[in-house]
Design an enzyme around this catalytic site. Sequence first.
Site, PDB file in Angstrom:
ATOM      1  N   GLY A  18       0.826  -1.224   0.000  1.00 29.67           N
ATOM      2  CA  GLY A  18       0.000   0.000   0.000  1.00 29.67           C
ATOM      3  C   GLY A  18       0.850   1.259   0.000  1.00 29.67           C
ATOM      4  O   GLY A  18       2.082   1.198  -0.162  1.00 29.67           O
ATOM      5  N   TYR A 141     -13.746   3.741  12.787  1.00 32.45           N
ATOM      6  CA  TYR A 141     -12.390   3.383  12.332  1.00 32.45           C
ATOM      7  C   TYR A 141     -11.382   3.589  13.461  1.00 32.45           C
ATOM      8  O   TYR A 141     -10.595   2.701  13.796  1.00 32.45           O
ATOM      9  CB  TYR A 141     -12.018   4.243  11.128  1.00 32.45           C
ATOM     10  CG  TYR A 141     -10.574   4.143  10.715  1.00 32.45           C
ATOM     11  CD1 TYR A 141      -9.667   5.159  11.035  1.00 32.45           C
ATOM     12  CD2 TYR A 141     -10.105   3.036  10.017  1.00 32.45           C
ATOM     13  CE1 TYR A 141      -8.340   5.061  10.661  1.00 32.45           C
ATOM     14  CE2 TYR A 141      -8.775   2.937   9.642  1.00 32.45           C
ATOM     15  CZ  TYR A 141      -7.901   3.959   9.962  1.00 32.45           C
ATOM     16  OH  TYR A 141      -6.576   3.871   9.602  1.00 32.45           O
ATOM     17  N   LYS A 145      -9.166   0.637  15.523  1.00 30.83           N
ATOM     18  CA  LYS A 145      -7.697   0.650  15.582  1.00 30.83           C
ATOM     19  C   LYS A 145      -7.240   0.787  17.051  1.00 30.83           C
ATOM     20  O   LYS A 145      -6.232   0.217  17.460  1.00 30.83           O
ATOM     21  CB  LYS A 145      -7.145   1.818  14.764  1.00 30.83           C
ATOM     22  CG  LYS A 145      -7.496   1.796  13.299  1.00 30.83           C
ATOM     23  CD  LYS A 145      -6.645   0.818  12.538  1.00 30.83           C
ATOM     24  CE  LYS A 145      -5.366   1.435  12.038  1.00 30.83           C
ATOM     25  NZ  LYS A 145      -4.539   0.489  11.286  1.00 30.83           N
ATOM     26  N   ARG A 214      -5.281  20.534  10.734  1.00 36.95           N
ATOM     27  CA  ARG A 214      -4.703  19.189  10.686  1.00 36.95           C
ATOM     28  C   ARG A 214      -3.186  19.299  10.790  1.00 36.95           C
ATOM     29  O   ARG A 214      -2.604  20.364  10.571  1.00 36.95           O
ATOM     30  CB  ARG A 214      -5.062  18.509   9.350  1.00 36.95           C
ATOM     31  CG  ARG A 214      -6.529  18.134   9.191  1.00 36.95           C
ATOM     32  CD  ARG A 214      -6.929  17.046  10.163  1.00 36.95           C
ATOM     33  NE  ARG A 214      -8.311  16.605   9.981  1.00 36.95           N
ATOM     34  CZ  ARG A 214      -9.359  17.173  10.550  1.00 36.95           C
ATOM     35  NH1 ARG A 214      -9.186  18.214  11.361  1.00 36.95           N
ATOM     36  NH2 ARG A 214     -10.578  16.701  10.361  1.00 36.95           N
TER      37      ARG A 214
HETATM   38  O1  GFB Z   1      -8.120  14.171   5.133  1.00 31.34           O
HETATM   39  P1  GFB Z   1      -9.563  14.032   5.444  1.00 31.34           P
HETATM   40  O2  GFB Z   1     -10.449  13.364   4.438  1.00 31.34           O
HETATM   41  O3  GFB Z   1      -9.748  13.201   6.795  1.00 31.34           O
HETATM   42  O4  GFB Z   1     -10.203  15.490   5.761  1.00 31.34           O
HETATM   43  P2  GFB Z   1      -9.619  13.590   8.331  1.00 31.34           P
HETATM   44  C1  GFB Z   1      -9.470  16.457   6.458  1.00 31.34           C
HETATM   45  C2  GFB Z   1     -10.199  17.781   6.363  1.00 31.34           C
HETATM   46  O5  GFB Z   1     -10.058  18.256   5.007  1.00 31.34           O
HETATM   47  C3  GFB Z   1     -11.717  17.692   6.621  1.00 31.34           C
HETATM   48  C4  GFB Z   1     -11.322  18.681   4.528  1.00 31.34           C
HETATM   49  O6  GFB Z   1     -12.100  18.851   7.330  1.00 31.34           O
HETATM   50  C5  GFB Z   1     -12.294  17.721   5.215  1.00 31.34           C
HETATM   51  O7  GFB Z   1     -13.608  18.253   5.175  1.00 31.34           O
HETATM   52  N1  GFB Z   1     -11.363  18.617   3.057  1.00 31.34           N
HETATM   53  C6  GFB Z   1     -11.495  19.711   2.262  1.00 31.34           C
HETATM   54  C7  GFB Z   1     -11.318  17.527   2.285  1.00 31.34           C
HETATM   55  N2  GFB Z   1     -11.572  19.342   0.969  1.00 31.34           N
HETATM   56  C8  GFB Z   1     -11.462  17.976   0.949  1.00 31.34           C
HETATM   57  C9  GFB Z   1     -11.470  17.021  -0.102  1.00 31.34           C
HETATM   58  O8  GFB Z   1     -11.621  17.357  -1.292  1.00 31.34           O
HETATM   59  N3  GFB Z   1     -11.316  15.720   0.246  1.00 31.34           N
HETATM   60  C10 GFB Z   1     -11.154  15.328   1.555  1.00 31.34           C
HETATM   61  N4  GFB Z   1     -10.982  14.015   1.829  1.00 31.34           N
HETATM   62  N5  GFB Z   1     -11.169  16.221   2.606  1.00 31.34           N
HETATM   63  C11 GFB Z   1      -8.861  11.108   8.559  1.00 31.34           C
HETATM   64  C12 GFB Z   1      -9.631   9.805   8.538  1.00 31.34           C
HETATM   65  O9  GFB Z   1      -9.741  12.127   8.981  1.00 31.34           O
HETATM   66  O10 GFB Z   1      -7.784  11.066   9.484  1.00 31.34           O
HETATM   67  C13 GFB Z   1      -8.695   8.662   8.206  1.00 31.34           C
HETATM   68  O11 GFB Z   1     -10.675   9.898   7.591  1.00 31.34           O
HETATM   69  C14 GFB Z   1      -7.425   8.708   9.028  1.00 31.34           C
HETATM   70  O12 GFB Z   1      -9.370   7.456   8.438  1.00 31.34           O
HETATM   71  C15 GFB Z   1      -6.815  10.089   9.097  1.00 31.34           C
HETATM   72  O13 GFB Z   1      -7.686   8.263  10.327  1.00 31.34           O
HETATM   73  C16 GFB Z   1      -5.668  10.124  10.111  1.00 31.34           C
HETATM   74  O14 GFB Z   1      -8.296  14.174   8.614  1.00 31.34           O
HETATM   75  O15 GFB Z   1     -10.835  14.348   8.779  1.00 31.34           O
END
Ligand code: GFB
Length: 320
Positions: A18, A141, A145, A214
């Site tokens: 992966g 999730y 974990k 983040r």
């Molecule tokens: O990275 P992300 O999908 O996951 O989203 P998490 C982080 C932030 O980016 C959220 C915003 O506030 C989303 O709303 N965001 C803005 C977007 N535009 C976009 C977009 O186009 N795509 C996505 N995906 N987000 C993750 C978990 O949470 O944390 C995983 O889903 C993992 O399972 C990871 O644990 C560590 O950061 O919210």
Amino acid sequence: MSTSFWSKQKVIVTGGSGFLGGFIVEKLRAKGCRDVFVPRKKDFDLTTEQSVIKLYDAFSSTMVIHLAAHVGGIGANRANPGSFYYDNLMMGALLMEHARRRKIAKFVALGSICAYPKFTPIPFKEEDIWNGYPEETNAPYGLAKKMMLVQAQAYRAHYGYNAIVLFPVNLYGPRDNFDLQTSHVIPALIRKCIEAQESGQKEVTVWGTGKPTREFLYVEDAAEGILLGAEKYNNPAPVNIGAGFEISIRDIAEMIARLTGFKGKIVMDPTQPDGQPRRMLDVSRAKDCFGFVAKTPLEDGLRQTIEWYKSKTLKTAASL
Ligand code: GFB
């Protein structure tokens, strides 16, 4: 360099083909490990006991680095809470239990920062990990974990088994998943900005309000931190693996637009979820316990990821 340690190890890397796993396998080999086994999903369904038994029958190992996960960004988590919970819970429980029964010397489990409570004080300290329920979009999730932490600590107390649990923050880098529905924010915004430029689109939509923050760790730094922990850390307490900064989603979107050369408008879509309000890790335990400090500045990591994605899409276009 601890070549002598790794030259004696026979390592199973679940999820080794992966995004993160590929870098871990490359680093293992660079550190002198000659016996690495990567179970392929088509041959081993690690959510089933018979596949886990078949895996441990197929390859006798001294260490398991368990990276395999049913994982995705906030969109994928919202769409698949049940299978994300079940698949990740079963893989962790079965792989650690049978590793213990086989007396595989060390089990390295990867937790997720999603296991932290929704409103954890910044910076996230490992001792705060049980102070509340995780943010709803990825709680199934994160908790699945997190059960590996419970299992590892219980097995050390009951059986003296050496399982450790590391908690990486959001990862990014080359070879990530760039699918717009299941990816994380950085690959999604890189792809959106590049495709908008190519198609002359004037706007790029960013999910949520842009207000959440983040922390992002470059995938090669994550691989280094995990292998340092795998080699040197043998304690029950969880360890954060991160870079120790926070950036808002709006600021990362603007940074990606600048680095990809997208000059159009960034439009927030508040109908999409924000997820966890803030994320930033206290990264001192990893530094104190096994000398890990992330090296790649965010802009450098983003440039490398953007270049990789551009070269990949160019190659795909050329092969059509
Ligand atoms: O990275 P992300 O999908 O996951 O989203 P998490 C982080 C932030 O980016 C959220 C915003 O506030 C989303 O709303 N965001 C803005 C977007 N535009 C976009 C977009 O186009 N795509 C996505 N995906 N987000 C993750 C978990 O949470 O944390 C995983 O889903 C993992 O399972 C990871 O644990 C560590 O950061 O919210």
